[in-house]
Motif scaffolding. Structure first.
Motif, PDB file in Angstrom:
ATOM      1  N   ILE A 109       0.463   3.867  -3.035  1.00  0.00           N
ATOM      2  CA  ILE A 109      -0.104   5.209  -2.808  1.00  0.00           C
ATOM      3  C   ILE A 109       0.876   6.283  -3.294  1.00  0.00           C
ATOM      4  O   ILE A 109       0.484   7.274  -3.917  1.00  0.00           O
ATOM      5  CB  ILE A 109      -0.508   5.428  -1.323  1.00  0.00           C
ATOM      6  CG1 ILE A 109      -1.410   6.664  -1.186  1.00  0.00           C
ATOM      7  CG2 ILE A 109       0.674   5.631  -0.410  1.00  0.00           C
ATOM      8  CD1 ILE A 109      -2.846   6.342  -1.069  1.00  0.00           C
TER       9      ILE A 109
ATOM     10  N   VAL B  72      -6.751   6.737   2.556  1.00  0.00           N
ATOM     11  CA  VAL B  72      -6.356   5.345   2.294  1.00  0.00           C
ATOM     12  C   VAL B  72      -5.089   4.998   3.079  1.00  0.00           C
ATOM     13  O   VAL B  72      -5.036   3.958   3.760  1.00  0.00           O
ATOM     14  CB  VAL B  72      -6.142   5.099   0.781  1.00  0.00           C
ATOM     15  CG1 VAL B  72      -5.785   3.632   0.535  1.00  0.00           C
ATOM     16  CG2 VAL B  72      -7.368   5.492  -0.024  1.00  0.00           C
ATOM     17  N   ILE B  73      -4.095   5.875   3.005  1.00  0.00           N
ATOM     18  CA  ILE B  73      -2.834   5.557   3.692  1.00  0.00           C
ATOM     19  C   ILE B  73      -3.010   5.652   5.217  1.00  0.00           C
ATOM     20  O   ILE B  73      -2.305   4.985   5.980  1.00  0.00           O
ATOM     21  CB  ILE B  73      -1.656   6.426   3.167  1.00  0.00           C
ATOM     22  CG1 ILE B  73      -0.296   5.952   3.697  1.00  0.00           C
ATOM     23  CG2 ILE B  73      -1.838   7.876   3.465  1.00  0.00           C
ATOM     24  CD1 ILE B  73       0.170   4.649   3.160  1.00  0.00           C
TER      25      ILE B  73
ATOM     26  N   GLN C 225      -7.359  10.907  -1.036  1.00  0.00           N
ATOM     27  CA  GLN C 225      -6.598   9.648  -1.007  1.00  0.00           C
ATOM     28  C   GLN C 225      -5.765   9.485   0.265  1.00  0.00           C
ATOM     29  O   GLN C 225      -5.317   8.381   0.567  1.00  0.00           O
ATOM     30  CB  GLN C 225      -5.690   9.571  -2.238  1.00  0.00           C
ATOM     31  CG  GLN C 225      -6.466   9.259  -3.494  1.00  0.00           C
ATOM     32  CD  GLN C 225      -5.614   9.210  -4.744  1.00  0.00           C
ATOM     33  OE1 GLN C 225      -6.121   8.957  -5.810  1.00  0.00           O
ATOM     34  NE2 GLN C 225      -4.335   9.481  -4.634  1.00  0.00           N
TER      35      GLN C 225
ATOM     36  N   LEU D  73       0.836  -1.208   0.000  1.00  0.00           N
ATOM     37  CA  LEU D  73       0.000   0.000   0.000  1.00  0.00           C
ATOM     38  C   LEU D  73       0.870   1.257   0.000  1.00  0.00           C
ATOM     39  O   LEU D  73       0.593   2.219  -0.720  1.00  0.00           O
ATOM     40  CB  LEU D  73      -0.911   0.007   1.232  1.00  0.00           C
ATOM     41  CG  LEU D  73      -1.735   1.290   1.422  1.00  0.00           C
ATOM     42  CD1 LEU D  73      -2.766   1.448   0.314  1.00  0.00           C
ATOM     43  CD2 LEU D  73      -2.430   1.307   2.778  1.00  0.00           C
TER      44      LEU D  73
END
Ligand code: HEM
Length: 268
Positions: A43, A93-94, A90, A39
């Motif tokens: 990302i 997400v991280i 986004q 991930l």
């Protein structure tokens, strides 16, 4: 053309290259790869692709500004604003990665850091936030150095905007039309007066000023979310790039790219 050479989805998008570009360092661990490193790599790669698209659009916006096609400039700048909003989103997400999950592979990053993202610096330069000392991080003979140096010395989006405003007859001081600045945009009372006049009398240019401040605010929003992501993941630990980490990043929140678009507000 044989079937194997026919263009298809995978070959058009060069998926062979893109999907082969994730090499988690923790693969070398005796007990296998750290799950979250995939991930972390993806990302960053996704962000770098968006950075590439933003640069593509900023270059086009500058060209269109030079020929006075303001409708097209607005169209492109609004697209950039949408991309920045996606980038900010986004971060969620991280942020699903916990501090312990990150710590499990952080040492493997050595001195690699977002600080070295040359496309991020190119974006800063191309908008007008230029700091020559950023080049010190790269070998003078490298392509990256040359590319950054080129952007440092070429007109920024702000330069193109100011030149366009001058062509429209506003009282822009002479020096802006003769020299290309290679440093951050400095606040200037004469430019604030011009922007004030625009806001009172020019609907089309007011729209452009608003879109430019949207971009500036969008990048500040990204910086803010990045700082909070850093704080919740590594707290006040120093960065892998050698900075003080969150402390270093926080200073950037006080630096808008277009200072006079903010200062003028107090006069309107
Ligand atoms: C867990 C996730 C992340 C952590 C802990 C983190 C941490 C940091 C830290 C500590 C710095 C300061 C420089 C240094 O390393 O000393 C930094 C800078 C930076 N990071 Fe991240 N980062 C993360 C995710 C990301 C992502 C997803 C991106 C997207 C490309 C990114 C882009 C950058 C950029 C461009 C800088 C330079 C900012 C500037 O100098 O103004 N980071 N990061």
């Amino acid at each position: 053309m044989t079937q194997s050479h026919a263009l298809n989805y995978s070959s058009y998008l060069r998926l062979d290259k893109i999907l082969d570009a994730q090499e988690p360092r923790s693969l070398a661990n005796p007990d296998g790869m750290e799950h979250d490193e995939m991930l972390f790599i993806i990302i960053h790669q996704v962000f770098e692709l968006w950075f590439k698209q933003i640069l593509h659009e900023v270059d086009f916006a500058k060209e269109q500004m030079v020929v006075g096609n303001i409708g097209k400039v607005q169209h492109v700048l609004k697209r950039i604003r949408s991309i920045i909003k996606v980038m900010v989103g986004q971060v969620d997400v991280i942020e699903t990665m916990t501090p312990v999950e990150f710590s499990a592979f952080r040492d493997r990053l050595d001195a690699a850091s977002g600080l070295q993202s040359y496309q991020f610096r190119e974006i800063e330069f191309s908008l007008g936030f230029k700091r020559a000392n950023v080049l010190d991080r790269y070998e003078e003979s490298s392509d990256i150095y040359q590319q950054l140096n080129k952007r440092l010395n070429e007109p920024s989006l702000w330069d193109a905007f100011i030149q366009f405003v001058a062509q429209r007859g506003y009282a822009v001081p002479e020096e802006y039309l003769k020299e290309i600045s290679t440093s951050e945009i400095q606040s200037d009372g004469a430019i604030i007066d011009v922007i004030e006049e625009i806001y009172h009398s020019d609907h089309e240019l007011t729209g452009l000023c608003e879109t430019l401040i949207d971009l500036d605010e969008g990048l500040l929003e990204w910086r803010y979310r990045h700082i909070k992501m850093v704080q919740r993941t590594i707290g006040m630990k120093p960065g892998t790039g050698g900075s003080t980490g969150a402390m270093y990043l926080m200073a950037s929140l006080d630096n808008p790219i277009f200072p006079d678009l903010w200062r003028v507000r107090a006069k309107l």
